[in-house]
Write an enzyme that holds these catalytic residues in place. Structure first.
Site, PDB file in Angstrom:
ATOM      1  N   ASN A   9      -2.703 -16.496  33.608  1.00 28.93           N
ATOM      2  CA  ASN A   9      -3.171 -16.988  34.904  1.00 28.93           C
ATOM      3  C   ASN A   9      -2.131 -17.989  35.395  1.00 28.93           C
ATOM      4  O   ASN A   9      -2.071 -19.114  34.908  1.00 28.93           O
ATOM      5  CB  ASN A   9      -4.549 -17.653  34.717  1.00 28.93           C
ATOM      6  N   LYS A  11      -1.925 -19.421  38.163  1.00 35.08           N
ATOM      7  CA  LYS A  11      -2.478 -20.431  39.085  1.00 35.08           C
ATOM      8  C   LYS A  11      -1.535 -20.611  40.276  1.00 35.08           C
ATOM      9  O   LYS A  11      -0.942 -19.646  40.722  1.00 35.08           O
ATOM     10  CB  LYS A  11      -2.748 -21.742  38.335  1.00 35.08           C
ATOM     11  N   HIS A  94     -13.349 -18.537  38.410  1.00 32.90           N
ATOM     12  CA  HIS A  94     -12.610 -19.487  37.563  1.00 32.90           C
ATOM     13  C   HIS A  94     -13.159 -20.893  37.806  1.00 32.90           C
ATOM     14  O   HIS A  94     -13.553 -21.221  38.921  1.00 32.90           O
ATOM     15  CB  HIS A  94     -11.113 -19.429  37.897  1.00 32.90           C
ATOM     16  N   GLU A  96     -11.791 -23.637  38.231  1.00 31.78           N
ATOM     17  CA  GLU A  96     -11.136 -24.384  39.318  1.00 31.78           C
ATOM     18  C   GLU A  96     -11.690 -23.938  40.666  1.00 31.78           C
ATOM     19  O   GLU A  96     -11.818 -24.741  41.596  1.00 31.78           O
ATOM     20  CB  GLU A  96      -9.612 -24.207  39.237  1.00 31.78           C
ATOM     21  N   GLU A 166     -14.549 -19.839  29.196  1.00 28.45           N
ATOM     22  CA  GLU A 166     -13.584 -20.923  29.379  1.00 28.45           C
ATOM     23  C   GLU A 166     -14.316 -22.252  29.497  1.00 28.45           C
ATOM     24  O   GLU A 166     -14.793 -22.608  30.582  1.00 28.45           O
ATOM     25  CB  GLU A 166     -12.771 -20.688  30.658  1.00 28.45           C
ATOM     26  N   GLY A 172      -6.446 -26.725  30.714  1.00 27.97           N
ATOM     27  CA  GLY A 172      -5.334 -27.558  31.141  1.00 27.97           C
ATOM     28  C   GLY A 172      -5.352 -28.959  30.550  1.00 27.97           C
ATOM     29  O   GLY A 172      -4.625 -29.838  30.999  1.00 27.97           O
ATOM     30  N   SER A 212      -6.430 -23.938  27.101  1.00 27.25           N
ATOM     31  CA  SER A 212      -5.354 -24.480  26.256  1.00 27.25           C
ATOM     32  C   SER A 212      -4.980 -23.567  25.083  1.00 27.25           C
ATOM     33  O   SER A 212      -4.713 -24.055  23.976  1.00 27.25           O
ATOM     34  CB  SER A 212      -5.712 -25.883  25.766  1.00 27.25           C
TER      35      SER A 212
HETATM   36  P1  PGA Z   1      -4.913 -23.388  30.340  1.00 28.79           P
HETATM   37  O1  PGA Z   1      -5.706 -22.615  31.508  1.00 28.79           O
HETATM   38  O2  PGA Z   1      -4.495 -22.336  29.350  1.00 28.79           O
HETATM   39  O3  PGA Z   1      -3.769 -24.056  31.013  1.00 28.79           O
HETATM   40  O4  PGA Z   1      -5.886 -24.347  29.739  1.00 28.79           O
HETATM   41  C1  PGA Z   1      -6.586 -21.567  31.216  1.00 28.79           C
HETATM   42  C2  PGA Z   1      -7.224 -21.048  32.457  1.00 28.79           C
HETATM   43  O5  PGA Z   1      -7.424 -21.831  33.397  1.00 28.79           O
HETATM   44  O6  PGA Z   1      -7.539 -19.861  32.567  1.00 28.79           O
END
Ligand code: PGA
Length: 248
Positions: A9, A11, A94, A96, A166, A172, A212
């Site tokens: 992803n 982003k 997601h 976010e 998630e 993140g 992460s």
């Molecule tokens: P990250 O993000 O691996 O940077 O924690 C995962 C995601 O948002 O799908």
């Protein structure tokens, strides 16, 4: 047998040019693998990245879409626009999108139905916040998100969906769920799916972990039989890291 999926992803990172370089480098670095691989890039890059991926086994994904076919929805993108660009996967719900942009379960549900109807493969993201985990609400939160998102999805369509667990607190942040926490959540999701559909359908649905994921924690997280891959944010932006995860 479920084929593992490692989806990157990106982003709101990269430009089309740097994205193409990354996509090509991943394609060159993966070698023979039984794992399905996807990169989910921002909308304006879809056509360019599709070009870069042509002839490789890596699939293209988007990070969101609208549920309507067309109309006065400034800033939105339809399922047909995604398929025209050669998109296979679309990330929906997601955290976010939910927490920064206020997406509701109802929106996610509408998007999911449209994605299925449009023959896209939705990667449905669900997960609890830190507060919800501390209050031991994780299973309630997952259950509510699953119920709302899948309420009008019939068994024959459910099989194609990918579910990404998630935990919001692990995205993140560098904090990964322990293999046990990830496994417990995936087991809960699988048993919910057995109840809603049946064993056969549930066995076909891939459950990913995201939050992460790095090359050095990927294999222990994916040890659980119920975890069929990963949705990778930060580490999908570096060739070595992403390939390290693919080779878990
Ligand atoms: P990250 O993000 O691996 O940077 O924690 C995962 C995601 O948002 O799908």
């Amino acid at each position: 047998m479920r084929i593992p999926l490692i989806a990157g992803n990106w982003k709101m990172n990269m430009t089309c040019e740097s994205g193409k370089k990354l996509a090509k480098a991943i394609a060159e670095g993966i070698g023979d693998t039984d794992v399905e691989i996807a990169v989910c890039c921002p909308f304006p890059m879809l056509f360019g990245i599709a070009d870069a991926l042509r002839g490789t086994p890596i699939r293209l994904g988007a990070q969101n879409m609208h549920w309507e076919d067309s109309g006065a929805y400034t800033g939105e993108v339809s399922a047909a626009m995604l398929t025209e660009a050669g998109t296979t996967y679309v990330i929906l719900g997601h955290s976010e999108r939910r927490h920064v942009f206020g997406e509701s379960d109802e929106w996610v549900q509408k998007k999911l139905c449209k994605a299925i109807e449009s023959e896209l493969v939705p990667i449905l993201c669900i997960g609890e916040t830190l507060e919800e985990r501390e209050q031991e609400q994780t299973e309630n939160v997952l259950e509510k998100q699953l119920e709302m998102s899948l309420k009008s999805v019939a068994a024959n369509n459910a099989e194609r969906i990918v579910i990404a667990y998630e935990p919001v607190w692990a995205i993140g942040t560098g904090k990964t769920a322990t293999p046990q926490q990830a496994a417990e959540a995936a087991e809960f999701i699988r048993s919910w799916l057995v109840n809603k559909y049946d064993n056969e359908v549930s066995e076909k649905i891939r459950i990913l972990y995201g939050g992460s994921v790095k090359p050095d924690n990927a294999s222990e997280i994916m040890e659980s039989e119920e975890i069929d891959g990963a949705l990778v944010g930060g580490a999908s932006l570096k060739v070595e890291d992403f390939i390290g995860i693919i080779n878990f």
